[in-house]
Motif scaffolding. Structure first.
Motif, PDB file in Angstrom:
ATOM      1  N   TRP A  57       0.824  -1.196   0.000  1.00 55.02           N
ATOM      2  CA  TRP A  57       0.000   0.000   0.000  1.00 55.02           C
ATOM      3  C   TRP A  57       0.866   1.257   0.000  1.00 55.02           C
ATOM      4  CZ3 TRP A  57      -4.664   1.852  -0.980  1.00 55.02           C
ATOM      5  CH2 TRP A  57      -5.006   3.106  -0.486  1.00 55.02           C
ATOM      6  N   LEU A  58       1.811   1.323   0.913  1.00 59.21           N
ATOM      7  CA  LEU A  58       2.615   2.537   1.062  1.00 59.21           C
ATOM      8  C   LEU A  58       3.511   2.796  -0.138  1.00 59.21           C
ATOM      9  CD1 LEU A  58       3.743   2.351   4.798  1.00 59.21           C
ATOM     10  CD2 LEU A  58       2.037   3.866   3.799  1.00 59.21           C
ATOM     11  N   ASN A  59       4.072   1.733  -0.700  1.00 57.03           N
ATOM     12  CA  ASN A  59       5.060   1.926  -1.755  1.00 57.03           C
ATOM     13  C   ASN A  59       4.481   1.885  -3.162  1.00 57.03           C
ATOM     14  OD1 ASN A  59       7.025   2.037   0.220  1.00 57.03           O
ATOM     15  ND2 ASN A  59       7.571  -0.119   0.000  1.00 57.03           N
ATOM     16  N   TYR A  60       3.255   1.401  -3.303  1.00 55.67           N
ATOM     17  CA  TYR A  60       2.764   1.174  -4.650  1.00 55.67           C
ATOM     18  C   TYR A  60       1.321   1.629  -4.870  1.00 55.67           C
ATOM     19  CZ  TYR A  60       2.557  -1.240  -9.144  1.00 55.67           C
ATOM     20  OH  TYR A  60       2.460  -1.535 -10.471  1.00 55.67           O
ATOM     21  N   LEU A  61       0.421   1.286  -3.964  1.00 50.19           N
ATOM     22  CA  LEU A  61      -1.005   1.508  -4.227  1.00 50.19           C
ATOM     23  C   LEU A  61      -1.540   2.833  -3.710  1.00 50.19           C
ATOM     24  CD1 LEU A  61      -2.285  -2.086  -3.414  1.00 50.19           C
ATOM     25  CD2 LEU A  61      -1.927  -1.084  -5.670  1.00 50.19           C
ATOM     26  N   ARG A  62      -0.908   3.340  -2.674  1.00 47.60           N
ATOM     27  CA  ARG A  62      -1.359   4.594  -2.048  1.00 47.60           C
ATOM     28  C   ARG A  62      -1.585   5.667  -3.119  1.00 47.60           C
ATOM     29  NH1 ARG A  62       2.643   8.467   0.247  1.00 47.60           N
ATOM     30  NH2 ARG A  62       4.211   7.001  -0.457  1.00 47.60           N
ATOM     31  N   PRO A  63      -2.705   6.427  -3.015  1.00 45.33           N
ATOM     32  CA  PRO A  63      -2.989   7.463  -4.019  1.00 45.33           C
ATOM     33  C   PRO A  63      -1.869   8.498  -4.075  1.00 45.33           C
ATOM     34  CG  PRO A  63      -4.870   7.138  -2.564  1.00 45.33           C
ATOM     35  CD  PRO A  63      -3.741   6.354  -1.975  1.00 45.33           C
ATOM     36  N   GLY A  64      -1.503   8.875  -5.264  1.00 43.21           N
ATOM     37  CA  GLY A  64      -0.495   9.922  -5.439  1.00 43.21           C
ATOM     38  C   GLY A  64       0.941   9.456  -5.340  1.00 43.21           C
ATOM     39  N   ASN A 102      11.122   3.709   0.875  1.00 46.60           N
ATOM     40  CA  ASN A 102      11.750   2.588   0.174  1.00 46.60           C
ATOM     41  C   ASN A 102      12.284   3.035  -1.189  1.00 46.60           C
ATOM     42  OD1 ASN A 102      12.388  -0.189   0.392  1.00 46.60           O
ATOM     43  ND2 ASN A 102      10.750  -0.689  -1.046  1.00 46.60           N
ATOM     44  N   GLY A 103      11.504   3.803  -1.885  1.00 50.89           N
ATOM     45  CA  GLY A 103      11.910   4.269  -3.209  1.00 50.89           C
ATOM     46  C   GLY A 103      13.134   5.163  -3.146  1.00 50.89           C
ATOM     47  N   ILE A 104      13.140   6.061  -2.179  1.00 45.98           N
ATOM     48  CA  ILE A 104      14.276   6.975  -2.037  1.00 45.98           C
ATOM     49  C   ILE A 104      15.523   6.196  -1.630  1.00 45.98           C
ATOM     50  CG2 ILE A 104      15.162   8.881  -0.656  1.00 45.98           C
ATOM     51  CD1 ILE A 104      12.335  10.042  -0.682  1.00 45.98           C
ATOM     52  N   LYS A 105      15.315   5.239  -0.737  1.00 43.91           N
ATOM     53  CA  LYS A 105      16.444   4.408  -0.297  1.00 43.91           C
ATOM     54  C   LYS A 105      17.022   3.631  -1.487  1.00 43.91           C
ATOM     55  CE  LYS A 105      15.275   0.837   2.047  1.00 43.91           C
ATOM     56  NZ  LYS A 105      14.700   0.045   3.151  1.00 43.91           N
ATOM     57  N   ASN A 106      16.148   3.054  -2.295  1.00 45.94           N
ATOM     58  CA  ASN A 106      16.599   2.336  -3.487  1.00 45.94           C
ATOM     59  C   ASN A 106      17.377   3.254  -4.425  1.00 45.94           C
ATOM     60  OD1 ASN A 106      15.635  -0.238  -2.948  1.00 45.94           O
ATOM     61  ND2 ASN A 106      13.628   0.203  -3.828  1.00 45.94           N
ATOM     62  N   HIS A 107      16.828   4.431  -4.639  1.00 46.33           N
ATOM     63  CA  HIS A 107      17.461   5.386  -5.547  1.00 46.33           C
ATOM     64  C   HIS A 107      18.842   5.770  -5.022  1.00 46.33           C
ATOM     65  CE1 HIS A 107      17.678   8.260  -8.738  1.00 46.33           C
ATOM     66  NE2 HIS A 107      17.687   9.304  -7.937  1.00 46.33           N
ATOM     67  N   TRP A 108      18.941   5.928  -3.723  1.00 53.31           N
ATOM     68  CA  TRP A 108      20.230   6.265  -3.115  1.00 53.31           C
ATOM     69  C   TRP A 108      21.244   5.146  -3.345  1.00 53.31           C
ATOM     70  CZ3 TRP A 108      23.114  10.003  -1.029  1.00 53.31           C
ATOM     71  CH2 TRP A 108      24.231   9.635  -0.288  1.00 53.31           C
ATOM     72  N   HIS A 109      20.835   3.918  -3.042  1.00 50.86           N
ATOM     73  CA  HIS A 109      21.790   2.808  -3.145  1.00 50.86           C
ATOM     74  C   HIS A 109      22.171   2.515  -4.591  1.00 50.86           C
ATOM     75  CE1 HIS A 109      22.207   1.741   0.988  1.00 50.86           C
ATOM     76  NE2 HIS A 109      20.908   1.647   1.171  1.00 50.86           N
ATOM     77  N   SER A 110      21.223   2.720  -5.513  1.00 48.27           N
ATOM     78  CA  SER A 110      21.513   2.333  -6.893  1.00 48.27           C
ATOM     79  C   SER A 110      22.203   3.444  -7.680  1.00 48.27           C
ATOM     80  CB  SER A 110      20.237   1.918  -7.600  1.00 48.27           C
ATOM     81  OG  SER A 110      19.320   2.979  -7.626  1.00 48.27           O
ATOM     82  N   TYR A 111      22.040   4.680  -7.270  1.00 51.16           N
ATOM     83  CA  TYR A 111      22.569   5.763  -8.098  1.00 51.16           C
ATOM     84  C   TYR A 111      23.259   6.887  -7.318  1.00 51.16           C
ATOM     85  CZ  TYR A 111      22.436   9.805 -11.260  1.00 51.16           C
ATOM     86  OH  TYR A 111      22.759  10.913 -11.994  1.00 51.16           O
ATOM     87  N   LEU A 112      22.543   7.467  -6.357  1.00 49.62           N
ATOM     88  CA  LEU A 112      23.043   8.689  -5.721  1.00 49.62           C
ATOM     89  C   LEU A 112      24.303   8.473  -4.905  1.00 49.62           C
ATOM     90  CD1 LEU A 112      19.724  10.408  -4.630  1.00 49.62           C
ATOM     91  CD2 LEU A 112      21.162  10.927  -6.586  1.00 49.62           C
ATOM     92  N   ARG A 113      24.387   7.328  -4.236  1.00 50.38           N
ATOM     93  CA  ARG A 113      25.553   7.063  -3.385  1.00 50.38           C
ATOM     94  C   ARG A 113      26.832   7.142  -4.211  1.00 50.38           C
ATOM     95  NH1 ARG A 113      25.974   1.339  -0.573  1.00 50.38           N
ATOM     96  NH2 ARG A 113      25.946   0.817  -2.772  1.00 50.38           N
ATOM     97  N   ARG A 114      26.790   6.485  -5.384  1.00 50.34           N
ATOM     98  CA  ARG A 114      27.971   6.497  -6.246  1.00 50.34           C
ATOM     99  C   ARG A 114      28.253   7.885  -6.800  1.00 50.34           C
ATOM    100  NH1 ARG A 114      26.699   1.553  -9.798  1.00 50.34           N
ATOM    101  NH2 ARG A 114      24.896   1.651  -8.429  1.00 50.34           N
ATOM    102  N   LYS A 115      27.157   8.567  -7.115  1.00 55.37           N
ATOM    103  CA  LYS A 115      27.309   9.926  -7.645  1.00 55.37           C
ATOM    104  C   LYS A 115      28.031  10.809  -6.620  1.00 55.37           C
ATOM    105  CE  LYS A 115      24.510  13.746  -9.358  1.00 55.37           C
ATOM    106  NZ  LYS A 115      23.142  14.284  -9.463  1.00 55.37           N
TER     107      LYS A 115
END
Length: 252
Positions: A57-64, A102-115
């Motif tokens: 719900w929080l990561n996928y279905l929640r409105p907006g 979760n999304g921000i954490k994923n984005h950090w680990h996959s891209y921003l950390r290295r950047k």
DNA sequence: AATTTTTCCAACCGCGCGCTT
DNA sequence: CAAGCGCGCGGTTGGAAAAAT
């Protein structure tokens, strides 16, 4: 990009959510809310655990909810907030309506950390240690004009083993209005006494210069950078300050 | 074109905190 | 006060898609 579907030993469904399950969860939450996640799947007719429902719900279905494609502004804000807050993803996510922690954490680990790692490396002209993550030239010659830097270059490879670590020393130096020894010992107590090769600002007495070298975004960041500088360079500072008790630029 | 490697993100897991009993 | 429960958080994993070889 989904996980294999399976049932655990308790008959609870695991893995990727089907469209039908999504619809069922969405319909139930929109109608009844989610006051009790543990009971929710039972009432909604789902063979999932409450935790899984909550996450879905929080990561996928929640409105907006927003997924994928982060703007440059978002990237910059995440980096800045991460510098200030650390891995407090839920706090960071609060600043991004529609984004999940979760999304921000994923984005950090996959891209921003290295950047961030690469950026720091590129901008630190004194850094000589190679990093495996950045495909760029990592070794640079370094010919200091400032006498302090000559000292730095020499002492970085010549620190005698018998030289007492600053945090064990009884000596204190006034530096930027505070005691280096006491500040360093506090820091060491918190972070450990890992010694790394000196990273030397052009003038160690000039915090503004250190500040700009480390790309601090605002005043609040200064203390943090100052602390990490002390941790990384405590032993070196001990020697520099014995050699130059006064700021050499003071009377210039 | 086939194979391997990397990237990205959904989902899982374990821990800790706060509330209730 | 201790035990149990529910929830939220942060770390990690699995695997499809994309990119590289």
């Amino acid at each position: 990009m989904t996980r294999r579907l399976y049932y655990d030993e308790n008959g609870i469904k695991r893995g990727a959510w089907s469209k039908k399950e999504d619809e069922r969860l969405r319909a139930y939450v929109e109608r009844h809310g989610h006051s009790n996640w543990r009971q929710l799947p039972k009432h909604a007719g789902l063979s999932r655990c409450g935790k899984s429902c909550r996450l879905r719900w929080l990561n996928y279905l929640r409105p907006g909810v927003k997924r994928g494609s982060y703007t440059q502004e978002e990237d910059e804000l995440i980096i800045k907030l991460h510098e200030q807050l650390g891995n407090k993803w839920s706090l960071i996510a609060k600043r991004f309506p529609g984004r999940s922690d979760n999304g921000i954490k994923n984005h950090w680990h996959s891209y921003l950390r290295r950047k961030v790692e690469c950026t720091h490396e590129e901008k630190s002209e004194f850094k000589t240690k190679a990093s495996g993550t950045c495909k760029r030239e990592t070794t640079k010659s370094f010919e200091p004009e400032n006498p302090l830097l000559s000292f730095a270059a020499a002492s970085s490879s010549n620190i005698p083993e018998s030289s007492p670590p600053l945090w064990n020393s009884s000596a204190t130096f006034s530096f930027g209005g505070s005691s280096v020894a006491s500040a360093a010992s506090e820091i060491i107590e918190e972070f450990g006494d890992t010694w790394t090769p000196p990273f030397v600002p052009e003038n160690i007495y000039d915090l503004d210069n250190y500040y700009s070298l480390n790309f601090a975004a605002n005043e609040a960041d200064l203390d943090e950078y100052y602390s990490s500088f002390l941790v990384n360079n405590a032993e070196f500072l001990y020697q520099v300050m014995q050699e130059f008790p006064e700021d050499p630029k003071k009377d210039m």
